[in-house]
Scaffold this active site. Structure first.
Site, mmCIF file in Angstrom:
data_model
loop_
_atom_site.group_PDB
_atom_site.id
_atom_site.type_symbol
_atom_site.label_atom_id
_atom_site.label_comp_id
_atom_site.label_asym_id
_atom_site.label_seq_id
_atom_site.Cartn_x
_atom_site.Cartn_y
_atom_site.Cartn_z
ATOM 1 N N ASN A 145 -7.507 2.223 9.563
ATOM 2 C CA ASN A 145 -6.215 2.455 10.213
ATOM 3 C C ASN A 145 -6.475 2.487 11.715
ATOM 4 O OD1 ASN A 145 -5.146 2.775 7.694
ATOM 5 N ND2 ASN A 145 -4.548 4.913 7.954
ATOM 6 N N TRP B 97 2.022 -0.952 9.329
ATOM 7 C CA TRP B 97 2.650 0.362 9.221
ATOM 8 C C TRP B 97 3.885 0.346 10.104
ATOM 9 C CZ3 TRP B 97 1.824 4.494 6.089
ATOM 10 C CH2 TRP B 97 2.648 5.611 6.348
ATOM 11 N N HIS C 95 -2.884 11.136 0.487
ATOM 12 C CA HIS C 95 -2.386 10.941 1.849
ATOM 13 C C HIS C 95 -1.815 12.293 2.318
ATOM 14 C CE1 HIS C 95 -1.001 7.614 4.789
ATOM 15 N NE2 HIS C 95 -0.674 8.743 5.372
ATOM 16 N N ARG D 138 0.853 -1.199 0.000
ATOM 17 C CA ARG D 138 0.000 0.000 0.000
ATOM 18 C C ARG D 138 0.884 1.242 0.000
ATOM 19 N NH1 ARG D 138 -2.632 3.149 4.676
ATOM 20 N NH2 ARG D 138 -3.783 4.668 3.464
ATOM 21 N N TYR E 131 -4.660 2.024 15.752
ATOM 22 C CA TYR E 131 -3.430 1.917 16.552
ATOM 23 C C TYR E 131 -3.653 1.695 18.047
ATOM 24 C CZ TYR E 131 -0.812 3.533 12.466
ATOM 25 O OH TYR E 131 -0.250 3.631 11.218
ATOM 26 N N GLU F 146 -3.643 0.053 7.999
ATOM 27 C CA GLU F 146 -2.476 0.454 8.804
ATOM 28 C C GLU F 146 -2.666 -0.044 10.227
ATOM 29 O OE1 GLU F 146 -1.393 4.620 9.120
ATOM 30 O OE2 GLU F 146 -1.640 4.869 6.960
ATOM 31 N N GLU G 2 7.641 11.125 10.149
ATOM 32 C CA GLU G 2 6.422 10.953 10.948
ATOM 33 C C GLU G 2 5.747 12.304 11.222
ATOM 34 O OE1 GLU G 2 4.396 8.645 11.559
ATOM 35 O OE2 GLU G 2 3.289 9.480 13.249
ATOM 36 N N TRP G 3 5.407 13.019 10.165
ATOM 37 C CA TRP G 3 4.633 14.264 10.246
ATOM 38 C C TRP G 3 5.191 15.221 11.301
ATOM 39 C CZ3 TRP G 3 2.471 14.145 5.756
ATOM 40 C CH2 TRP G 3 2.022 12.944 5.225
ATOM 41 N N GLU H 256 -7.388 8.649 6.068
ATOM 42 C CA GLU H 256 -7.737 9.309 7.325
ATOM 43 C C GLU H 256 -8.281 10.732 7.157
ATOM 44 O OE1 GLU H 256 -4.509 9.013 10.106
ATOM 45 O OE2 GLU H 256 -4.554 6.826 10.082
HETATM 46 C C1 GBH Z 1 -1.455 7.326 10.535
HETATM 47 O O1 GBH Z 1 -1.975 8.322 11.314
HETATM 48 C C2 GBH Z 1 -1.042 7.914 9.223
HETATM 49 O O2 GBH Z 1 -1.874 7.467 8.184
HETATM 50 C C3 GBH Z 1 0.381 7.662 8.884
HETATM 51 O O3 GBH Z 1 0.741 8.513 7.864
HETATM 52 C C4 GBH Z 1 1.214 7.835 10.128
HETATM 53 O O4 GBH Z 1 2.578 7.789 9.868
HETATM 54 C C5 GBH Z 1 0.857 6.747 11.087
HETATM 55 O O5 GBH Z 1 -0.511 6.682 11.290
HETATM 56 C C6 GBH Z 1 1.526 6.872 12.439
HETATM 57 O O6 GBH Z 1 1.119 8.047 13.074
HETATM 58 O O7 GBH Z 1 0.110 14.594 18.647
HETATM 59 O O8 GBH Z 1 -1.318 16.323 17.715
HETATM 60 O O9 GBH Z 1 0.765 15.783 16.607
HETATM 61 C C7 GBH Z 1 -2.464 7.903 12.565
HETATM 62 C C8 GBH Z 1 -3.032 9.071 13.244
HETATM 63 C C9 GBH Z 1 -1.925 11.176 13.239
HETATM 64 C C10 GBH Z 1 -2.216 9.871 15.222
HETATM 65 C C11 GBH Z 1 -0.995 12.092 13.993
HETATM 66 C C12 GBH Z 1 -1.264 10.764 15.925
HETATM 67 C C13 GBH Z 1 -0.405 12.941 16.141
HETATM 68 C C14 GBH Z 1 -1.202 14.140 16.499
HETATM 69 N N1 GBH Z 1 -1.954 9.852 13.817
HETATM 70 N N2 GBH Z 1 -1.308 12.072 15.409
HETATM 71 S S1 GBH Z 1 -0.360 15.286 17.435
#
Ligand code: GBH
Length: 538
Positions: free
Chosen positions: A348, A462, A160, A115, A350, A418, A469-470, A206
């Site tokens: 997705n 994942w 995404h 994916r 977790y 995920e 990681e954003w 998401e």
């Molecule tokens: C997924 O998001 C995403 O699809 C993927 O891209 C990502 O790498 C993976 O999971 C792991 O995170 O603390 O306010 O900064 C899951 C949802 C989004 C949950 C970001 C945690 C952090 C918010 N995630 N979030 S914050």
């Protein structure tokens, strides 16, 4: 003598049987309820789809190469102050240049599916169909061909989170209904160019995160903070865009390409703190409707938002002095168009929470999605931790959320798109905590499928490798492969979790574990010894 042999035989058999049925726990100090948490030995139905997942901005790099236009994440990371250490996806895992190595890693894992997502502004630099970047198209053609040459089927996410910056600049991106047309053209182009080889499409990853982190809290690109109003409009436009893409596929491509189009939604499971308290059960359902139902109710059910969202938001909006509900309405025509536009459900997932009912409604301003939902949830202190504050492993939660989806959406075909866990940014190949996570979570997916009959057809871990990681930048690692981000070559190394996952995939589940096999074979050995001793004595 004969009776002694019979007794010994019975004793050995008893020993074998009892140790085979001793409950085995993965997180034995926290989750050790024999009914709920015991490891379950069985295999998945044949054809279960094993995969791993990534996304374009998180792995590709080459942010401005070969004609790619900027996305809102390029802008957001370059602006500074938004991401841990001001890290960016400019290079990330450099998969734009190293995709062949990525495919080789999947092949080593024994995966039959992968994916990944397409970067909209790589194929359409300013977001519109007026300017197609053939070099960008070529990259995805190369990747898809490489996958197929290695016996790996692509599952492709169209969006995404990396909106072409030009669309945000020209009309506010997802905040405007104009986006529906541009997304439809982009989706159609992808179906046309890649659909001969891609049979699984996900429109969005998401959307909950897109709306709430992008436009409510503003911690993700594009960083808009208009809580309680704009996120509902953004969701409205996302749902319309999804429906358009599904109809385009259905009308123009399905008969020749024979694929499926779905969407990936994210949610924690919200477990009623006390299942015999109806208020807790209702609160759990309310939480699930505000998280999953916000998108899934229109798409998989009747084209409209869940009743509980409509009534609560209308009521709270009125109390706050809004002339009408902050939750926009779909016309009857739109509802008919949106209903049943998901061929499968992507999940997705977790982590999980406990939930209880809220005593009172919060009418204070400014409004927010959180106040509209108003559900007290928490994670228990003693639950295991991970490299991310928000992620506490609760394996039994994935079983419950799969059951909930199966029931709520009438047995829809679902895929875990995920699931995984992070560790902090340290060099570590022996990632025991990730093995525990996968071992326990996938076992609970197995229970949902085999014991509860949930129609879940596949699982994507994942992630294939550590990546961007954003907001956390490179400080949290989710990969089954370690990536050295300090080395220009971005070398990858398998972690132990990669070996674990590959053997699970090979076995298609949990074959009676080595411990049990050992007990039985030892018993047989002893038995042979005893009987020859017995014979020699006689
Ligand atoms: C997924 O998001 C995403 O699809 C993927 O891209 C990502 O790498 C993976 O999971 C792991 O995170 O603390 O306010 O900064 C899951 C949802 C989004 C949950 C970001 C945690 C952090 C918010 N995630 N979030 S914050």
């Amino acid at each position: 003598m004969a009776s002694l042999l019979a007794k010994t035989l019975c004793f050995i058999l008893l020993l074998a049987v009892s140790s085979a049925s001793d409950p085995e726990f993965v997180y034995d100090d926290v989750f050790n309820d024999p009914e709920r948490d015991a490891l379950y030995y069985d295999t998945f139905p044949e054809g279960f789809i094993w995969s791993s997942a990534t996304s374009a901005y998180q792995i590709e790099g080459a942010w401005n190469e070969d004609g790619k236009g900027p996305s809102i994440w390029d802008t957001w990371t370059h602006e500074g102050g938004n991401v841990h250490n001001d890290e960016t996806g400019d290079v990330a895992c450099d998969s734009y240049h190293k995709y062949k190595e990525d495919v080789a890693m999947m092949k080593n894992l024994g995966l039959k599916y992968y994916r990944f997502s397409i970067a909209w502004s790589r194929v359409l630099p300013n977001g519109t169909i007026d300017n197609i970047n053939e070099l960008g198209i070529q990259y995805y053609n190369n990747l898809i061909d490489e996958l197929i040459a290695n016996g790996i089927q692509p599952m492709v996410t169209l969006y995404h989170w990396d909106l072409p910056q030009a669309l945000h600049d020209s009309y506010g991106g997802w905040m405007s209904e104009d986006i529906v047309e541009d997304f439809a053209n982009y989706a159609s182009l992808c179906f046309e160019r890649f659909g001969d080889r891609v049979k699984f499409w996900l429109t969005f990853n998401e959307p909950w995160i897109i709306s709430l982190l992008g436009y409510e809290s503003g911690v993700f690109a594009p960083g808009v903070q208009e809580s309680g109003t704009t996120p509902y409009i953004v969701t409205h436009n996302l749902i319309k865009s999804h429906a358009r893409a599904w109809h385009i596929y259905d009308e123009e491509y399905r008969s020749t390409q024979e694929g499926e189009v779905g969407i990936t939604l994210n949610s924690d499971w919200n477990e009623p703190h006390n299942r015999s308290n109806p208020d807790h059960v209702a609160a759990s359902d309310q939480a699930m409707q505000f998280n999953l139902g916000w998108f899934a109710h229109p798409i998989y059910k009747n084209g409209d938002y869940p009743e509980i969202m409509k009534t609560r938001i209308a009521n709270i909006s009125a109390q706050q002095g809004y002339p009408k509900s902050r939750l926009p309405e779909f016309t009857e025509e739109e509802k008919a168009y949106i209903a049943k536009t998901g061929d499968f459900f992507g999940l997705n997932h977790y982590s999980s929470n406990y939930v209880v009912n809220a005593d009172s409604v919060d009418y204070s301003t400014p409004p927010s999605w959180g106040k509209d939902a108003n559900i007290p949830t928490w994670k228990e202190e003693e639950w295991p931790s991970s490299g991310s504050d928000w992620l506490k492993p609760v394996p039994w939660g994935i079983r419950q959320i799969l059951i909930w989806i199966d029931k709520e959406y009438d047995g829809i075909e679902s895929y875990v798109t995920e699931n995984g866990v992070s560790t902090k940014d340290v060099f570590e190949l022996n990632d025991e905590s990730r093995i525990k996570f996968y071992k326990s979570y996938i076992n609970e997916v197995l229970k949902a499928v085999k014991i509860d009959g949930a129609n879940c057809r596949g699982y994507a871990a994942w992630s294939l490798m550590d990546n961007f990681e954003w907001g956390a930048g490179y400080s949290e690692r989710f990969g089954m492969h370690y990536v050295d981000f300090t080395d220009d070559d971005r070398p990858r190394q398998p972690k132990n979790s990669a070996l674990f996952y590959s053997s699970l995939v090979k076995d298609n589940g949990y074959v009676v574990g080595s411990s049990c096999v050992a007990v039985i074979s030892t018993s047989l050995l002893l038995l042979t010894l005893f009987s020859s001793l017995f014979r020699s004595l006689c």
